[in-house]
Each structure stands twice: as C-alpha cells, then as structure tokens.
Scaffold this motif. Structure first.
Motif, mmCIF file in Angstrom:
data_model
loop_
_atom_site.group_PDB
_atom_site.id
_atom_site.type_symbol
_atom_site.label_atom_id
_atom_site.label_comp_id
_atom_site.label_asym_id
_atom_site.label_seq_id
_atom_site.Cartn_x
_atom_site.Cartn_y
_atom_site.Cartn_z
ATOM 1 N N ASN A 24 73.977 -7.957 89.174
ATOM 2 C CA ASN A 24 73.760 -6.771 88.358
ATOM 3 C C ASN A 24 72.308 -6.826 87.886
ATOM 4 O OD1 ASN A 24 73.723 -8.561 86.197
ATOM 5 N ND2 ASN A 24 75.457 -7.655 85.128
ATOM 6 N N ASN A 25 71.949 -6.098 86.844
ATOM 7 C CA ASN A 25 70.529 -6.045 86.486
ATOM 8 C C ASN A 25 70.022 -7.323 85.832
ATOM 9 O OD1 ASN A 25 71.826 -5.814 84.063
ATOM 10 N ND2 ASN A 25 70.527 -4.155 83.280
ATOM 11 N N ARG A 26 70.932 -8.253 85.503
ATOM 12 C CA ARG A 26 70.495 -9.505 84.882
ATOM 13 C C ARG A 26 70.961 -10.759 85.614
ATOM 14 N NH1 ARG A 26 70.702 -11.265 78.517
ATOM 15 N NH2 ARG A 26 69.916 -13.380 78.847
ATOM 16 N N TYR A 27 72.202 -10.731 86.091
ATOM 17 C CA TYR A 27 72.792 -11.961 86.632
ATOM 18 C C TYR A 27 72.989 -11.917 88.146
ATOM 19 C CZ TYR A 27 73.977 -13.072 81.773
ATOM 20 O OH TYR A 27 73.911 -13.341 80.436
ATOM 21 N N VAL A 28 72.965 -13.107 88.729
ATOM 22 C CA VAL A 28 73.418 -13.333 90.100
ATOM 23 C C VAL A 28 74.580 -14.313 90.004
ATOM 24 C CG1 VAL A 28 72.852 -14.346 92.340
ATOM 25 C CG2 VAL A 28 71.176 -12.924 91.174
ATOM 26 N N VAL A 29 75.705 -13.986 90.642
ATOM 27 C CA VAL A 29 76.844 -14.907 90.662
ATOM 28 C C VAL A 29 77.191 -15.233 92.109
ATOM 29 C CG1 VAL A 29 77.837 -14.244 88.442
ATOM 30 C CG2 VAL A 29 78.499 -12.989 90.488
ATOM 31 N N THR A 30 77.568 -16.487 92.343
ATOM 32 C CA THR A 30 77.927 -16.926 93.690
ATOM 33 C C THR A 30 79.311 -17.569 93.665
ATOM 34 O OG1 THR A 30 76.818 -19.066 93.334
ATOM 35 C CG2 THR A 30 75.539 -17.313 94.400
ATOM 36 N N GLY A 31 80.121 -17.239 94.670
ATOM 37 C CA GLY A 31 81.454 -17.832 94.804
ATOM 38 C C GLY A 31 81.507 -18.711 96.034
ATOM 39 N N SER A 32 82.350 -19.739 95.988
ATOM 40 C CA SER A 32 82.323 -20.740 97.051
ATOM 41 C C SER A 32 83.724 -21.212 97.419
ATOM 42 C CB SER A 32 81.481 -21.935 96.588
ATOM 43 O OG SER A 32 81.633 -23.041 97.453
ATOM 44 N N ARG A 33 83.765 -21.960 98.525
ATOM 45 C CA ARG A 33 85.012 -22.613 98.934
ATOM 46 C C ARG A 33 85.353 -23.772 98.004
ATOM 47 N NH1 ARG A 33 86.694 -20.950 103.952
ATOM 48 N NH2 ARG A 33 85.177 -19.735 105.130
ATOM 49 N N ASP A 34 84.427 -24.174 97.137
ATOM 50 C CA ASP A 34 84.730 -25.244 96.178
ATOM 51 C C ASP A 34 85.472 -24.714 94.944
ATOM 52 O OD1 ASP A 34 82.827 -24.007 94.609
ATOM 53 O OD2 ASP A 34 81.356 -25.620 94.721
ATOM 54 N N GLU A 35 85.883 -23.437 94.983
ATOM 55 C CA GLU A 35 86.740 -22.795 93.975
ATOM 56 C C GLU A 35 86.002 -22.450 92.682
ATOM 57 O OE1 GLU A 35 90.144 -25.322 93.426
ATOM 58 O OE2 GLU A 35 90.696 -25.268 95.545
ATOM 59 N N THR A 36 84.687 -22.512 92.680
ATOM 60 C CA THR A 36 83.913 -22.221 91.469
ATOM 61 C C THR A 36 83.042 -20.986 91.657
ATOM 62 O OG1 THR A 36 81.952 -23.523 92.040
ATOM 63 C CG2 THR A 36 83.769 -24.700 91.004
ATOM 64 N N ILE A 37 82.670 -20.379 90.524
ATOM 65 C CA ILE A 37 81.699 -19.287 90.492
ATOM 66 C C ILE A 37 80.519 -19.763 89.661
ATOM 67 C CG2 ILE A 37 81.267 -16.897 89.767
ATOM 68 C CD1 ILE A 37 84.366 -16.486 89.920
ATOM 69 N N THR A 83 80.841 -10.335 80.633
ATOM 70 C CA THR A 83 79.590 -11.017 80.968
ATOM 71 C C THR A 83 78.721 -11.318 79.750
ATOM 72 O OG1 THR A 83 78.447 -8.923 81.386
ATOM 73 C CG2 THR A 83 79.546 -9.942 83.256
ATOM 74 N N LYS A 84 79.183 -10.945 78.555
ATOM 75 C CA LYS A 84 78.440 -11.307 77.335
ATOM 76 C C LYS A 84 78.730 -12.757 76.965
ATOM 77 C CE LYS A 84 77.034 -7.033 76.942
ATOM 78 N NZ LYS A 84 75.765 -6.678 77.565
ATOM 79 N N ARG A 85 80.036 -13.064 76.896
ATOM 80 C CA ARG A 85 80.443 -14.440 76.546
ATOM 81 C C ARG A 85 81.014 -15.196 77.735
ATOM 82 N NH1 ARG A 85 83.738 -13.439 70.875
ATOM 83 N NH2 ARG A 85 82.039 -12.462 69.701
ATOM 84 N N TRP A 86 81.139 -14.535 78.877
ATOM 85 C CA TRP A 86 81.722 -15.098 80.091
ATOM 86 C C TRP A 86 83.145 -15.595 79.833
ATOM 87 C CZ3 TRP A 86 79.914 -13.613 84.461
ATOM 88 C CH2 TRP A 86 78.559 -13.248 84.547
ATOM 89 N N GLU A 87 83.919 -14.728 79.156
ATOM 90 C CA GLU A 87 85.340 -15.002 78.935
ATOM 91 C C GLU A 87 86.164 -14.301 80.012
ATOM 92 O OE1 GLU A 87 85.896 -15.048 74.171
ATOM 93 O OE2 GLU A 87 85.431 -13.101 75.049
ATOM 94 N N CYS A 88 87.290 -14.903 80.367
ATOM 95 C CA CYS A 88 88.232 -14.245 81.272
ATOM 96 C C CYS A 88 89.128 -13.347 80.419
ATOM 97 C CB CYS A 88 89.064 -15.267 82.040
ATOM 98 S SG CYS A 88 90.198 -14.513 83.217
ATOM 99 N N LEU A 89 88.893 -12.034 80.488
ATOM 100 C CA LEU A 89 89.649 -11.086 79.672
ATOM 101 C C LEU A 89 91.073 -10.932 80.169
ATOM 102 C CD1 LEU A 89 86.930 -8.297 79.341
ATOM 103 C CD2 LEU A 89 87.475 -10.082 77.685
ATOM 104 N N LYS A 90 91.235 -10.973 81.481
ATOM 105 C CA LYS A 90 92.577 -10.816 82.061
ATOM 106 C C LYS A 90 92.613 -11.446 83.442
ATOM 107 C CE LYS A 90 96.331 -7.448 82.402
ATOM 108 N NZ LYS A 90 97.177 -8.070 81.384
ATOM 109 N N SER A 91 93.723 -12.090 83.735
ATOM 110 C CA SER A 91 93.955 -12.665 85.059
ATOM 111 C C SER A 91 95.189 -11.983 85.647
ATOM 112 C CB SER A 91 94.165 -14.172 84.954
ATOM 113 O OG SER A 91 94.374 -14.739 86.219
ATOM 114 N N ILE A 92 94.995 -11.236 86.734
ATOM 115 C CA ILE A 92 96.071 -10.440 87.327
ATOM 116 C C ILE A 92 96.551 -11.102 88.619
ATOM 117 C CG2 ILE A 92 96.682 -8.180 88.271
ATOM 118 C CD1 ILE A 92 94.248 -7.045 86.705
#
Length: 348
Positions: A24-37, A83-92
């Motif tokens: 987005n205009n501030r962050y870059v996020v990467t996802g991997s086979r190691d199960e992390t972002i 993305t302010k506090r990087w909390e998981c608001l909901k897991s569906i």
C-alpha cells in the motif's frame, strides 16, 4: 526516455520460498511457505515485524487502503488485519481446503475468494460473514475484481471466466493454450494475461478477443503488475529466470504492443512481484524539479526512476516452524547484502 533500475535493499527475511507480496502507500508485506508474513515500513525504511497467525503456506495478500490487510493461506483461513496496530481483527474459516486467491471489491464492502474445495465465496467485510457460495466445476487459482468493481474474473487452469456483478453470471470466457500464471486488469475492459510461456497477451473483456500479444521474456513469466503514471500505463513483468522488465503501453496503439523502458537481472528465481509507489516523494521531487530546472542534465533524470521501487522475491530451500505470535521487532533495512559482505571481508 529510458529508465534505470537499481537495487534498494535485499533482505533475507524468510526461511522458505516466497509465495505472495502486497503493497500500500506505506507498507510492503511478504508471505512465504514458512507460514509467516513479514512487514516492511517503506517510509521509515525498517523491517516492522512478522505476523504469525496462519498454519500453512501464505497464498494471497491484499491491502484495502491504508487501514486493512487481508491474508489467505493453505489452512483455509482468511485473516483481516488492522495495519495501525497489526492486530488480527477477525479470522474466518473461509474454505474447507486451501485458500488459493482473494480479491477485495473497490468499495471495501465485499471480498471474493476461491479455494481447493471448488467454491467461489463472497464475504461481507462489514459484518465479517459469508454472503454467498457458488460451486465451481473445477478449482480456481486466481480471482480478480475489475477496477470499477462491476465485473470479476476467475482463472481455472487455462480458462478465464468473466462474471458480471449484478447478475453473478458468466458473460464471456477467454481460453489460452497454457496454464495462466498471472492476470491483471489494465483498464476496466482490458486484461493482461501471462501463461506458462514467455508471451503476454492483452484481451478485451467485452469481445474476449486478443488485442495484442508480444514476447516479453525468454522463459516463463511468473507475475504481472501495472500502474498508471502521468497518463502512461506501465506494465511490470517478472520472469522465472530472474529478469524484471518495465514496459510502456499506449492504449491508442495497443496493437503495436508495449515498448521496453528498462530491464534488470535480479539473479534470483522470481516467484511474485509488486510495485511500491512513493507518492509523497513524487510531490516533493516534482517541486524540487521545478526549483532546479536550470541545473545540468544529470540532475534532470526522470523523477519516476527514484519513485518506483520494485519488490521482488526469490526462492530458498529451507523450511522452519515458529511459534504463533506477532513479533514486533524492528530492524533497519540496509543497502544490498553484497556490500555488507565486502565490508566484513575487509575488516577480517
């Protein structure tokens, strides 16, 4: 006028190959086979930490504006992040199998997802619940909204089905010879499609006819990205042999194909790609350019060269298990790793 591409930073953040990247205009996020972002703050130039909510390969990441990130993985979950506090608001629990792709409607109220349970699901993001389930004949591996949000497309192997939002019915189908690896809307009615070869094809969503095709690389194309700048449509392509190329597309002369702006060999096996646009520095550089317009030609390089940062990812062979928690560690991002190694050798 030709562009140049220079490495900004190289960071070995994951213990396995990368599978998804989003900006987005501030962050870059990467996802991997190691199960992390992994999160990178591009304004502060720091590694911001890791998100460890999923069990399984991260398959898709997508931002909505500046406040939310959606992630999907092989555990069948779609997670909504603040993305302010990087909390998981909901897991569906979105799919019985893997989540293979997701796409957020331009309004931010709806999300579509496809998985290995042969379903296409519509999610009400306002209430965080399922709104509609459609059974598919086969597993779809890509889903994408058009920029105007009036249609969406699904990709099943080598076939693109075009749906209309108001009727949720297929209005047309595009079929290619090989499996489609990446797809991008250039406009509301033009699709760029890359398959298991070195050719990119532009199709009309209305007529489903091929408007143009051209050889972009020497090997398989892994990902396509596009953005618009000063009336120009810029196409960015990543190839499995490590090359990233940037193209200028004139929609009025689309039959002639795009012209090459620049290319760079990353010397990595590329898996996914995104472009981060520094809009704040764009405004600053444009004002600086006006103030220094009388300087030498060297100072008059196109500001776009310094504003576009291409984030690419490479494969490694290791895997590792980690504890499920959010790690808010911050680390300064340096210049390419090669420079660091040289410094260490000289000090030794």
């Amino acid at each position: 006028q030709s562009w140049t591409v220079a490495p900004h930073f190289t960071h070995h953040a994951h213990t396995a190959s990368l599978s998804a990247v989003a900006v987005n205009n501030r962050y870059v996020v990467t996802g991997s086979r190691d199960e992390t972002i992994q999160i990178y703050d591009m304004k502060k130039k720091i590694e911001h930490g890791a998100l460890l909510q999923h069990n399984g390969t991260i398959t898709c990441l997508e931002f909505y504006g500046t406040a939310h990130l959606l992630s999907g993985a092989e555990d069948g979950l779609i997670c909504i992040w603040n993305t302010k506090r990087w909390e998981c608001l909901k897991s569906i629990k979105a799919h019985k199998g893997h989540v293979t792709s997701l796409s957020i409607h331009p309004s931010g109220k709806l999300c579509l997802s496809v998985g290995t349970d042969k379903t296409l699901r519509t999610w009400n993001l306002v209430e965080g619940r399922s709104a509609f389930i459609k059974n598919l004949k086969q597993n779809a591996h890509i889903i994408k909204w058009s920029p105007d949000g009036e249609k969406y497309v699904t990709v099943i192997t080598n076939k693109v089905d075009i749906y209309k939002l108001d009727t949720a019915s297929i209005t047309g189908t595009i079929t290619t010879e090989k499996r489609i690896s990446s797809l991008r809307f250039i406009t509301d009615s033009i699709l760029a499609i890359a398959g298991g070869d070195e050719i990119i094809r532009f199709y009309s969503c209305d007529s489903q006819k091929c408007l143009c095709e051209f050889k972009a690389h020497e090997n398989r194309i892994k990902d396509i990205y596009s953005f618009e700048r000063e009336g120009q449509h810029v196409i960015v392509t990543a190839c499995s042999d490590g090359y990233i190329k940037m193209w200028n597309l004139d929609l009025n002369k689309i039959k002639d194909g795009p012209s090459l702006l620049c290319e760079v060999n990353t010397k990595a096996r590329l898996t996914c790609l995104a472009v981060w646009l520094d809009q704040a520095s764009e405004i600053k550089e444009n004002s600086d350019k006006v103030a220094t317009s009388s300087q030498a030609n060297e100072d008059e390089k196109p500001s776009i060269v310094r504003k576009n940062k291409v984030c690419w990812t490479e494969k490694t062979g290791k895997t590792a298990k980690r504890k499920r928690k959010i790690a808010p560690e911050k680390q300064k991002l340096e210049a390419p790793l090669l420079k660091k190694k040289k410094k260490r050798n000289s000090s030794a």
